[in-house]
Enzyme design. Structure first.
Site, PDB file in Angstrom:
ATOM      1  N   LYS A 118       0.792  -1.195  -0.139  1.00  0.00           N
ATOM      2  CA  LYS A 118      -0.041  -0.100   0.012  1.00  0.00           C
ATOM      3  C   LYS A 118       0.863   1.274   0.061  1.00  0.00           C
ATOM      4  O   LYS A 118       0.416   2.047  -0.807  1.00  0.00           O
ATOM      5  CB  LYS A 118      -0.800  -0.051   1.327  1.00  0.00           C
ATOM      6  CG  LYS A 118      -1.906  -1.246   1.410  1.00  0.00           C
ATOM      7  CD  LYS A 118      -2.867  -0.982   2.622  1.00  0.00           C
ATOM      8  CE  LYS A 118      -2.361  -1.063   4.002  1.00  0.00           C
ATOM      9  NZ  LYS A 118      -1.378  -2.205   4.277  1.00  0.00           N
ATOM     10  N   ARG A 146      -9.432   1.199   8.436  1.00  0.00           N
ATOM     11  CA  ARG A 146      -9.100  -0.055   8.517  1.00  0.00           C
ATOM     12  C   ARG A 146     -10.187  -0.799   9.238  1.00  0.00           C
ATOM     13  O   ARG A 146     -10.268  -1.939   9.487  1.00  0.00           O
ATOM     14  CB  ARG A 146      -7.925  -0.191   9.558  1.00  0.00           C
ATOM     15  CG  ARG A 146      -6.675  -0.658   8.838  1.00  0.00           C
ATOM     16  CD  ARG A 146      -5.630  -0.409   9.850  1.00  0.00           C
ATOM     17  NE  ARG A 146      -4.125  -1.241   9.749  1.00  0.00           N
ATOM     18  CZ  ARG A 146      -3.274  -0.735   9.188  1.00  0.00           C
ATOM     19  NH1 ARG A 146      -3.148   0.637   8.639  1.00  0.00           N
ATOM     20  NH2 ARG A 146      -1.986  -1.510   9.253  1.00  0.00           N
ATOM     21  N   ARG A 157      11.713  -6.366   5.140  1.00  0.00           N
ATOM     22  CA  ARG A 157      11.431  -4.920   5.018  1.00  0.00           C
ATOM     23  C   ARG A 157      12.404  -4.138   6.155  1.00  0.00           C
ATOM     24  O   ARG A 157      12.359  -4.609   7.054  1.00  0.00           O
ATOM     25  CB  ARG A 157       9.814  -4.657   5.413  1.00  0.00           C
ATOM     26  CG  ARG A 157       9.861  -3.007   5.467  1.00  0.00           C
ATOM     27  CD  ARG A 157       8.340  -2.674   5.090  1.00  0.00           C
ATOM     28  NE  ARG A 157       7.482  -2.875   6.418  1.00  0.00           N
ATOM     29  CZ  ARG A 157       6.081  -2.601   6.233  1.00  0.00           C
ATOM     30  NH1 ARG A 157       5.455  -2.168   5.223  1.00  0.00           N
ATOM     31  NH2 ARG A 157       5.290  -3.023   7.431  1.00  0.00           N
ATOM     32  N   ARG A 209      11.189  -2.590  11.412  1.00  0.00           N
ATOM     33  CA  ARG A 209      10.015  -2.053  12.329  1.00  0.00           C
ATOM     34  C   ARG A 209       9.873  -2.837  13.550  1.00  0.00           C
ATOM     35  O   ARG A 209       9.630  -4.358  13.036  1.00  0.00           O
ATOM     36  CB  ARG A 209       8.910  -1.893  11.699  1.00  0.00           C
ATOM     37  CG  ARG A 209       8.597  -0.366  11.138  1.00  0.00           C
ATOM     38  CD  ARG A 209       7.419  -0.321  10.173  1.00  0.00           C
ATOM     39  NE  ARG A 209       6.231  -0.589  10.569  1.00  0.00           N
ATOM     40  CZ  ARG A 209       5.188  -0.700   9.745  1.00  0.00           C
ATOM     41  NH1 ARG A 209       5.108   0.086   8.784  1.00  0.00           N
ATOM     42  NH2 ARG A 209       3.875  -1.125  10.234  1.00  0.00           N
ATOM     43  N   ARG A 211      -0.937  -9.118  13.422  1.00  0.00           N
ATOM     44  CA  ARG A 211      -1.662  -8.049  12.390  1.00  0.00           C
ATOM     45  C   ARG A 211      -2.347  -8.747  11.372  1.00  0.00           C
ATOM     46  O   ARG A 211      -3.234  -8.064  10.847  1.00  0.00           O
ATOM     47  CB  ARG A 211      -0.340  -7.195  11.696  1.00  0.00           C
ATOM     48  CG  ARG A 211       0.094  -6.297  12.784  1.00  0.00           C
ATOM     49  CD  ARG A 211       1.532  -5.708  12.631  1.00  0.00           C
ATOM     50  NE  ARG A 211       1.614  -4.890  11.404  1.00  0.00           N
ATOM     51  CZ  ARG A 211       2.438  -4.759  10.526  1.00  0.00           C
ATOM     52  NH1 ARG A 211       3.846  -5.379  10.806  1.00  0.00           N
ATOM     53  NH2 ARG A 211       2.474  -3.676   9.627  1.00  0.00           N
TER      54      ARG A 211
HETATM   55  P1  AMP Z   1       0.737   0.528   9.248  1.00  0.00           P
HETATM   56  O1  AMP Z   1       1.902   1.441   9.027  1.00  0.00           O
HETATM   57  O2  AMP Z   1      -0.114   0.793   8.187  1.00  0.00           O
HETATM   58  O3  AMP Z   1       1.160  -0.995   8.865  1.00  0.00           O
HETATM   59  O4  AMP Z   1       0.334   0.838  10.625  1.00  0.00           O
HETATM   60  C1  AMP Z   1       1.213   0.293  11.707  1.00  0.00           C
HETATM   61  C2  AMP Z   1       0.354  -0.028  12.925  1.00  0.00           C
HETATM   62  O5  AMP Z   1      -0.305   1.514  13.115  1.00  0.00           O
HETATM   63  C3  AMP Z   1      -0.981  -0.716  12.816  1.00  0.00           C
HETATM   64  O6  AMP Z   1      -0.678  -2.212  13.135  1.00  0.00           O
HETATM   65  C4  AMP Z   1      -1.871  -0.322  13.937  1.00  0.00           C
HETATM   66  O7  AMP Z   1      -1.565  -0.594  15.163  1.00  0.00           O
HETATM   67  C5  AMP Z   1      -1.865   1.386  13.644  1.00  0.00           C
HETATM   68  N1  AMP Z   1      -2.635   1.738  12.700  1.00  0.00           N
HETATM   69  C6  AMP Z   1      -2.429   2.407  11.410  1.00  0.00           C
HETATM   70  N2  AMP Z   1      -3.511   2.816  10.782  1.00  0.00           N
HETATM   71  C7  AMP Z   1      -4.307   2.593  11.688  1.00  0.00           C
HETATM   72  C8  AMP Z   1      -5.980   2.616  11.559  1.00  0.00           C
HETATM   73  N3  AMP Z   1      -6.423   2.932  10.367  1.00  0.00           N
HETATM   74  N4  AMP Z   1      -6.636   2.169  12.583  1.00  0.00           N
HETATM   75  C9  AMP Z   1      -6.248   1.718  13.564  1.00  0.00           C
HETATM   76  N5  AMP Z   1      -4.992   1.380  13.873  1.00  0.00           N
HETATM   77  C10 AMP Z   1      -3.936   1.814  12.823  1.00  0.00           C
END
Ligand code: AMP
Length: 223
Positions: free
Chosen positions: A21, A96, A135, A168, A179
């Protein structure tokens, strides 16, 4: 005068962690001049600055859980109000949950904006697990690398600013497993939600970056 809202484009990138994404959102940002809003990046910025929001979010993120809807929605809504979003936005990792999607729809309806397309990047779990294990991100500017398919020129160092690369915390195997479960349970229902709204474009995410981009642009042209 032309109402810029008519020309603005709002695109949502949907997909499991590791589906690509962020990579595709950045390409769209460069190509179409859209603002790139990554809720994950916004949380990570807050964590780096040690804000109260960052401290709250970190507890959830470290466990691979979603941050509660109310704080997530408020953070993204504030971001959308910034002037760079006037030409449109590519949303990466937001919404999400169905609750987040409904709130976004309501906010957009009130402002006479609409979502133009939702891109679902689809990839098998094993591809996602392998990608997340490989990653690495720049500790300074957040640039993303993959040790196998998109390595930095000098191992362990960001091409752009020379800062060290790191993994990360939530890309470590145990958290990745959680996740992916969270995606299945809380985010997958959004596929139906946007399909019913005739907005969903399904793209194969388990291809090279350029091929995913090609398919994505082709699907946007048809919209
Ligand atoms: P990402 O960088 O998109 O993989 O997001 C990393 C983490 O941030 C996720 O595993 C969630 O803990 C939190 N997070 C990111 N976007 C959202 C969202 N839209 N709603 C809730 N938690 C989020």
């Amino acid at each position: 005068m032309i109402d810029i809202r008519i020309m603005s484009k709002y695109i949502i990138m949907l997909g499991a962690p590791g589906a690509g994404k962020g990579t595709q959102a950045e390409l769209l940002q460069a190509r179409m001049g859209l603002a790139h809003i990554s809720s994950g990046d916004l949380f990570r910025e807050n964590i780096a600055k040690q804000t109260p929001l960052g401290k709250l979010a970190k507890q959830y993120m470290d466990n691979g859980e979603l941050v509660p809807d109310d704080v997530t929605v408020q953070m993204v809504m504030e971001r959308i109000r910034r002037p760079d979003c006037e030409r449109g936005v590519v949303f990466d990792g937001f919404p999400r949950t169905e609750e987040q999607a409904r709130t976004l729809d309501k906010a957009f309806a009130a402002e006479r904006k609409r979502i133009n397309a939702v891109i679902l990047l689809d990839a098998p779990d094993q591809v996602l697990i392998d990608r997340l294990a490989a990653r690495r991100i720049c500790a300074k500017d957040g640039s993303v690398y993959n040790l196998l398919t998109n390595p930095p020129r000098v191992p362990g160092i960001c091409d752009k600013d020379g800062a060290p690369l790191e993994q990360r915390e939530d890309d470590k195997p145990d958290t990745v497993r959680r996740r992916l479960q969270v995606f299945q349970k809380q985010t997958k229902p959004l596929i139906d939600y946007y399909q019913q709204a005739s907005l969903l474009n399904r793209i194969r995410g388990d291809q090279e970056i350029e091929l995913v981009e090609r398919d994505l642009l082709a699907s946007l042209e048809k919209q």
